[in-house]
Scaffold this motif. Sequence first.
Motif, short mmCIF file in Angstrom:
data_model
loop_
_atom_site.label_atom_id
_atom_site.label_comp_id
_atom_site.label_asym_id
_atom_site.label_seq_id
_atom_site.Cartn_x
_atom_site.Cartn_y
_atom_site.Cartn_z
N THR A 55 0.83 -1.21 0.00
CA THR A 55 0.00 0.00 0.00
C THR A 55 0.86 1.25 0.00
OG1 THR A 55 -1.79 -1.17 1.14
CG2 THR A 55 -1.81 1.24 1.26
N GLU A 56 1.88 1.29 0.85
CA GLU A 56 2.77 2.46 0.90
C GLU A 56 3.43 2.73 -0.44
OE1 GLU A 56 5.62 1.71 4.01
OE2 GLU A 56 4.20 2.23 5.60
N LEU A 57 3.90 1.68 -1.10
CA LEU A 57 4.57 1.86 -2.39
C LEU A 57 3.60 2.30 -3.48
CD1 LEU A 57 6.95 -1.23 -2.25
CD2 LEU A 57 7.60 1.19 -2.09
N LEU A 58 2.40 1.76 -3.48
CA LEU A 58 1.40 2.18 -4.47
C LEU A 58 1.05 3.66 -4.29
CD1 LEU A 58 -0.90 -0.96 -4.41
CD2 LEU A 58 0.36 -0.13 -6.39
N VAL A 59 0.81 4.07 -3.05
CA VAL A 59 0.46 5.47 -2.76
C VAL A 59 1.62 6.39 -3.15
CG1 VAL A 59 -0.04 7.11 -0.90
CG2 VAL A 59 -1.26 4.92 -1.00
N ALA A 60 2.84 5.98 -2.83
CA ALA A 60 4.02 6.79 -3.19
C ALA A 60 4.17 6.96 -4.70
CB ALA A 60 5.28 6.16 -2.60
N ASN A 61 3.60 6.03 -5.47
CA ASN A 61 3.66 6.10 -6.93
C ASN A 61 2.38 6.65 -7.54
OD1 ASN A 61 6.29 4.91 -8.08
ND2 ASN A 61 5.80 3.57 -6.36
N GLY A 62 1.55 7.29 -6.72
CA GLY A 62 0.37 7.97 -7.24
C GLY A 62 -0.85 7.11 -7.48
N ILE A 63 -0.89 5.92 -6.92
CA ILE A 63 -2.05 5.04 -7.06
C ILE A 63 -2.75 4.96 -5.71
CG2 ILE A 63 -2.82 2.70 -7.60
CD1 ILE A 63 -0.25 2.46 -9.35
#
Length: 187
Positions: A55-63
């Motif tokens: 989740t953290e990585l997706l949010v950091a990539n704008g998703i």
Amino acid sequence: MKFFKITIKQPIIFLAILVSFHGFSQKHVTGLTNTVVIGQFDKAEDRFSVEINTTELLVANGIKAMPSLNLLKTGADTRLLSTDSLKALVKSKGFDTYLIVSVRGYDKRFQKSERQVTLEEALGFGNLFHLYRNEATSVTFEFTFFKENKIIFRDIMRCEGVSDRNTVLKKYRKKLNKRIQKNWHGK
């Protein structure tokens, strides 16, 4: 003896065929803007670690992303996510895509599963694998995306050179961040 003559049209036709084959091979999730992340693990700490990191990585990539742990009580069965009431709640929060993350296996090369299942069926599958197994040197993860109860994309990622659970998580984050940027773009 008659020799084969290459005309200017032949390389262009060959290139067009090559490009069309590349276009038919699905390498990207197109239009991924949101997803509910579901870790399919028996151990609660493995599920928590994978869901939060993903989740953290997706949010950091704008998703836009949310772990299933925000929807279910601790220890609850993930199959509850296929109930009408939770589907309605997920939709009201602006999510229409589900991502199931699981371990495919250890120390071998694995292919993406080609089995077509619904979200409900996939949530019912048990997972025999933990995030890390003693003496394993690589862990392969499978990512299955669902929209409208159907699989829209599958991806597989191998983390090599692992020696313990923490190394798996470190390599998972590093490789997944690159994979999101390259293959899971929201554009």
